[in-house]
Scaffold this motif. Structure first.
Motif, short mmCIF file in Angstrom:
data_model
loop_
_atom_site.label_atom_id
_atom_site.label_comp_id
_atom_site.label_asym_id
_atom_site.label_seq_id
_atom_site.Cartn_x
_atom_site.Cartn_y
_atom_site.Cartn_z
N ILE A 1 0.93 -1.31 -0.11
CA ILE A 1 0.02 0.16 -0.03
C ILE A 1 0.83 1.19 -0.07
O ILE A 1 0.64 2.12 -0.60
N TYR A 2 2.04 1.14 0.80
CA TYR A 2 2.99 2.20 0.82
C TYR A 2 3.32 2.55 -0.78
O TYR A 2 3.53 3.76 -1.27
N GLU A 3 3.95 1.36 -1.38
CA GLU A 3 4.61 1.63 -2.76
C GLU A 3 3.49 2.03 -3.60
O GLU A 3 3.70 2.95 -4.67
N ALA A 4 2.20 1.75 -3.44
CA ALA A 4 1.25 2.21 -4.34
C ALA A 4 0.63 3.49 -4.04
O ALA A 4 0.23 4.35 -5.13
N THR A 5 0.95 4.13 -3.07
CA THR A 5 0.37 5.44 -2.48
C THR A 5 1.47 6.42 -2.26
O THR A 5 0.99 7.66 -2.26
N GLN A 6 2.78 6.00 -1.79
CA GLN A 6 3.84 6.94 -1.29
C GLN A 6 3.27 7.86 -0.22
O GLN A 6 3.38 9.06 -0.04
N ALA A 7 2.46 7.33 0.64
CA ALA A 7 1.64 7.98 1.64
C ALA A 7 2.85 8.28 2.77
O ALA A 7 3.72 7.54 2.96
#
Length: 337
Positions: A300-306
């Motif tokens: 999810i981090y890699e997809a959003t760069q949150a």
């Protein structure tokens, strides 16, 4: 994998359990906040909802004060205050008081919606007015009370306390409308992907592409909501997650209720359409054991760069809820030491 370490935070609605009371909920909320602080969570936010039998965080500013007074360093704030329900001056004064009492620890997250049904919205606002369409004007008025240099206040009315205090203002949303507004104003943005995952990527793109640096923020800053229900055993986590499924089901049927105990078989409670809708919402979250967190959170981090994840865990058993946040924190430290 990126070497950047996203922050972890907590979103709490002070859930009222079946057979329990708001007083019980506040005791658990404070215990959770203290637990999160020890685990290294960055902030603890509380959300405004009304006319909901299972949510005790309606008077959000009061509960923020209760949590802040019972903790030492974790940031505490609103995720969010529904600004159209309130006079901007009142919000400025309330959060000015909180910031004065707990300096450097208070966040003001703002939403455009009412956080409730239409009848309750009318009871809150007395008249429906602009129905939220005047949010930009309300936001400007509020920001002017907090910082008169932002937009001079010619009314002669001042927020005491509030004026001149450095209270971070966030915009919250579940669509690209608030995302674009946050970008144009140079404010941090929190997206409610824990209940509206479909709009996440469009909103993040809208926010980042429209971002204009401001005195408040030089670069875009994104926080996304995640439903997480973790346990030492994946089957146990899926079982515990049925409490959240039951609560969403009650909302779908227009009969909101207190948080119910988990059940072995949800198929005995929902129909195929309800199952599909609720499963789609929960599928974006993380339900499982440590291996599940280790697999899905970096993805999810890699997809959003949150920049930050704000986690909500509606578990009926309080000790299981504390353990869920422990598992997330422990796993994150392993992945991002």
């Amino acid at each position: 994998m990126s070497t950047f370490t996203p922050k972890l935070s907590v979103l709490d609605l002070a859930p009222i359990l079946a057979g329990g009371s708001a007083r019980d909920a506040y005791r658990r909320t404070l215990d959770l906040a203290r637990h999160a602080e020890k685990l290294g969570y960055h902030r603890f936010w509380l959300a405004e909802h009304h006319n909901m039998p299972g949510i005790a965080s309606s008077a959000t500013a009061l509960l923020i004060g209760h949590v802040a007074s019972g903790t030492e360093k974790i940031r505490v704030g609103s995720g969010g205050v529904m600004l159209p329900n309130h006079a901007p001056l009142v919000v400025a004064e309330q959060f000015g008081m909180l910031e004065s009492l707990f300096p450097g620890r208070i966040d003001l997250g703002l939403g455009r919606a009412s956080g409730t049904d239409m009848r309750t919205t009318q009871a809150l606002r007395r008249t429906m007015g602009a129905g939220g369409a005047d949010f930009p004007e309300l936001l400007s008025e509020l920001r002017a009370y907090l910082d008169p240099t932002f937009e001079p206040n010619d009314s002669g009315v001042r927020a005491v306390p509030g004026e001149g205090l450095n209270i971070p203002v966030w915009l919250l949303g579940s669509s690209d409308v608030s995302a674009r507004m946050a970008g144009r104003l140079g404010l941090p943005f929190a997206f409610a992907s824990h209940f509206a995952p479909d709009g996440l990527h469009g909103a993040l793109k809208a926010y980042r592409s429209s971002f204009i640096p401001s005195r408040a923020l030089k670069e875009p800053y994104v926080m996304i909501g995640l439903t997480v229900m973790a346990a030492d055993d994946a089957d146990e986590a899926r079982y515990l997650a049925t409490s959240e499924a039951r609560q969403v089901l009650s909302l779908l049927r227009g009969r909101p209720d207190k948080l119910q105990p988990p059940v072995e078989d949800m198929d005995a409670l929902w129909n195929s359409r309800e199952k599909a809708l609720i499963s789609k919402q929960l599928d974006f979250g993380l339900i499982g054991d440590q291996a599940t967190i280790r697999e899905k959170l970096p993805a999810i981090y890699e997809a959003t760069q949150a920049d930050e994840f704000i986690i909500t865990s509606h578990l009926h058993d309080h000790q299981a809820r504390l353990r869920s946040y422990e598992i997330v924190a422990e796993t994150a430290k392993e992945m991002w030491p």
